[in-house]
Write an enzyme that holds these catalytic residues in place. Structure first.
Site, PDB file in Angstrom:
ATOM      1  N   SER A  39       3.766  -4.917  -5.817  1.00  0.00           N
ATOM      2  CA  SER A  39       2.506  -5.429  -5.281  1.00  0.00           C
ATOM      3  C   SER A  39       1.486  -4.300  -5.178  1.00  0.00           C
ATOM      4  O   SER A  39       1.818  -3.129  -5.301  1.00  0.00           O
ATOM      5  CB  SER A  39       2.747  -6.013  -3.892  1.00  0.00           C
ATOM      6  OG  SER A  39       3.008  -4.971  -2.967  1.00  0.00           O
ATOM      7  N   LYS A  40       0.265  -4.708  -4.960  1.00  0.00           N
ATOM      8  CA  LYS A  40      -0.814  -3.749  -4.801  1.00  0.00           C
ATOM      9  C   LYS A  40      -0.499  -2.748  -3.681  1.00  0.00           C
ATOM     10  O   LYS A  40      -0.766  -1.563  -3.803  1.00  0.00           O
ATOM     11  CB  LYS A  40      -2.098  -4.515  -4.459  1.00  0.00           C
ATOM     12  CG  LYS A  40      -3.320  -3.658  -4.271  1.00  0.00           C
ATOM     13  CD  LYS A  40      -4.519  -4.484  -3.910  1.00  0.00           C
ATOM     14  CE  LYS A  40      -4.865  -4.389  -2.431  1.00  0.00           C
ATOM     15  NZ  LYS A  40      -5.124  -3.030  -1.966  1.00  0.00           N
ATOM     16  N   ARG A  41       0.108  -3.264  -2.646  1.00  0.00           N
ATOM     17  CA  ARG A  41       0.453  -2.402  -1.505  1.00  0.00           C
ATOM     18  C   ARG A  41       1.402  -1.265  -1.903  1.00  0.00           C
ATOM     19  O   ARG A  41       1.311  -0.167  -1.376  1.00  0.00           O
ATOM     20  CB  ARG A  41       1.113  -3.223  -0.394  1.00  0.00           C
ATOM     21  CG  ARG A  41       0.168  -4.106   0.372  1.00  0.00           C
ATOM     22  CD  ARG A  41       0.891  -4.770   1.539  1.00  0.00           C
ATOM     23  NE  ARG A  41       1.362  -3.786   2.522  1.00  0.00           N
ATOM     24  CZ  ARG A  41       0.613  -3.328   3.529  1.00  0.00           C
ATOM     25  NH1 ARG A  41      -0.613  -3.774   3.692  1.00  0.00           N
ATOM     26  NH2 ARG A  41       1.097  -2.447   4.377  1.00  0.00           N
ATOM     27  N   ASP A  78      -0.578   1.486  -3.449  1.00  0.00           N
ATOM     28  CA  ASP A  78      -1.293   2.243  -2.422  1.00  0.00           C
ATOM     29  C   ASP A  78      -0.331   3.177  -1.699  1.00  0.00           C
ATOM     30  O   ASP A  78      -0.630   4.340  -1.451  1.00  0.00           O
ATOM     31  CB  ASP A  78      -1.921   1.284  -1.395  1.00  0.00           C
ATOM     32  CG  ASP A  78      -2.964   0.384  -2.037  1.00  0.00           C
ATOM     33  OD1 ASP A  78      -3.406   0.711  -3.166  1.00  0.00           O
ATOM     34  OD2 ASP A  78      -3.324  -0.638  -1.433  1.00  0.00           O
TER      35      ASP A  78
END
Length: 507
Positions: free
Chosen positions: A265-267, A270
């Site tokens: 996921s994008k998380r 990050d």
RNA sequence: GGCGUGUUGGUCAAUCGGUUAAGACGCCUCCCUUUCACGGAGGAAUGACGGGUUCGACUCCCGUACAUGCUACCA
């Protein structure tokens, strides 16, 4: 005669384009090109609440950057336009009504609260989530339980309602997946999915089937997360009378997070410091930008090559493939069944390989923006030479500045303790002073000539080459890195070379 | 919970019943390089578990475990 191959990528415009999405595009694209078929981009914007402005243009930009342009799309059009589901809204109702007429679908008037209530009441320890299915539909407010008059009244009053598929009882639904083979579901376990929402928009389930049929899609490749709803789609193909035209399915494996478990996921990006989206994505709602592979300094060819190998393998030892080579080698049957963890180190390795493969002229054009961003404006000619010298130690495009800034600007900080270490001596100080005078008179400013002048002078000071290499490097570069010192001296020029030496030895 | 899908080194993976179980990334050692990298040579590291089937199983079958996806008027 074989039907013309037609594939499609059908994203919803809700945010950044994920790695997995790009890979789905890639596999579709490769399949279309390999079979002389068409690659269609269809925008699935049926969810008004999740729609994000700008996302559609962004997706197109990503495809363009990757070099995976569709043959038909909302912008270039095509014979089956429109390619935006919101613009095809009217068609879906028609088919939904056809299904109701045939008894394969029904009106349901349950409010969200009633649905919630039903799920809450029926929930047990054994069944933690209750479906709207052949069992529960008997106790809900729908055209199966209500009289025809009641239904007509509700409809005429404009009562909000949805249309749900009526999944049959006691049937075994079987279909073939190009990657996974035969897959079976018991119809009793499949729920009566909503086909048409209260706002008149279709759900994904109705829309894919209708559009894939209308757009004459022959092969449907999508993420594995769609596997559980495949039986609903198969039923729809059947009930609508199109089963002979149903595309061949292939459910692609997921791309997983590098550590721990679950899909990427994008998380995770990050958290772990790498991109997940193809390009920078600006989220207007949150007013924040998420880094993309492009902005991180990836070459699109490397990015695409890396993605191709994540979940697929040619069976050869080769790993570096151009897009054309991939078109020739790719086969959907060789796509893996299991998900693959994303490895950013390997992704960087691909990019490094492509940097080495790219010719210096082209590379210089790509690198130039990173140099001008630092306030420098070198000539293309100089940059090409610099690029040639430092490319093998660059993995991402911004590395060229980190590895070559000293070609354009005098190092701001030079760690003099590295020069004046235990091996430093007054003698060396004197050597460099004398050498700068000699350099000043050097007519032929080339790396070999510069080196030779040092070699000639060294004996007078009882020094050897090795005694001055490192100090010289640090004077010119500022640290212990970079290509050959004499190459560097040649490129930065006589005046600058002498200046950098004197900066250090003057004091 | 139910249903679906999956499981070869840390990661990506080859193998399609018989191999010393490829290769790549990463890691380690050495060489090259009086820097850093590139390059070269080498090394450590793998078939989830338990049953079958078979002369023979990583490969086929069945269980178990684990993982993952879905179980929305989201896609």
């Amino acid at each position: 005669m074989e039907k013309r191959v037609r594939v499609r990528f059908a994203p919803s415009p809700t945010g950044g384009l994920h790695l997995g999405g790009v890979r789905t595009v890639l596999y579709n694209y490769l399949y279309a090109r390999a079979h002389g078929g068409d690659f269609v981009l269809r925008i699935e914007d049926t969810d008004q609440t999740r729609f994000v402005k700008g996302a559609e243009e962004y997706i197109l930009d990503c495809l363009k950057w990757c070099g995976l342009m569709p043959d038909e799309s909302p912008v270039v059009g095509g014979p089956y336009a429109p390619y935006r589901q919101s613009e095809r809204k009217e068609m879906y109702r028609e088919y939904a009504m056809q299904l109701v007429g045939q008894g394969h679908a029904y009106f349901a008037f349950d409010t969200p609260e009633e649905l919630e209530e039903m799920r809450r009441v029926l929930k047990t320890d054994e069944h933690s989530s209750v479906q709207y299915d052949h069992n529960t539909r008997k106790r809900m407010r729908n055209s199966l339980t209500l009289s025809a008059d009641e239904v007509n009244d509700l409809l005429n009053n404009g009562t909000p309602h949805v249309i749900r598929i009526m999944v049959p009882e006691n049937e075994t639904i079987v279909f073939n997946d190009m990657i996974r083979g035969s897959i079976m579901f018991e119809s009793n376990l499949v729920d009566d999915k909503v086909l048409l929402k209260a706002d008149g928009m279709p759900t994904y389930h109705l829309a894919v089937v209708v559009d894939d049929y209308l757009m004459k899609i022959t092969h449907a490749f999508r993420g594995e997360e769609w596997l559980p709803s495949a039986p609903v789609h198969l039923l729809l193909w059947q009930y609508l009378g199109w089963i002979a035209d149903m595309p061949q399915w292939a459910h692609l494996p997921l791309i997983l997070k590098p550590d721990g478990n679950g899909k990427l996921s994008k998380r995770d990006g990050d958290r772990l410091g790498f991109p997940v989206f193809a390009m920078n994505w600006y989220d207007p709602a949150k007013d924040e930008t998420t880094m993309g592979f492009r902005e991180m300094g990836f070459l699109p060819e490397a990015f695409v090559n890396m993605l191709a190998m994540l979940g697929w393998n040619s069976g050869e030892e080769k790993e570096i493939y151009s897009l054309d080579e991939l078109i020739g080698k790719f086969s959907i049957e060789r796509v893996h069944k299991g998900g693959a963890k994303f490895d950013f180190e390997k992704a960087k390795w691909f990019n490094n390989q492509y940097i080495q493969l790219t010719d210096n002229e082209k590379l210089a054009d790509m690198v130039m923006p990173y140099i001008t961003a630092q306030g420098q404006n070198p000539s293309k000619e100089l940059l090409v030479k610099v690029v040639a010298l430092v490319k093998d130690r660059c993995t991402l495009l911004p590395d060229f500045w980190a590895q070559g800034s000293f070609f354009f600007v005098t190092p701001e900080t030079v760690d003099e303790t590295l020069i004046r270490d235990a091996k430093w001596s007054e003698n060396k100080e004197l050597f460099f002073a004398a050498w700068t005078d000699k350099l000043n008179e050097l007519a032929d400013w080339t790396d070999v000539a510069i080196e030779q002048s040092a070699i000639d002078l060294l004996p007078s000071f009882s020094l050897k080459k090795g005694d001055i290499m490192l100090p010289l490097r640090i004077m010119l570069v500022g640290g212990k890195f970079g290509p050959g010192v004499y190459h560097i001296a040649e490129l930065i020029g006589k005046a600058e070379t002498i200046k950098r030496i004197k900066n250090i030895i003057k004091g």
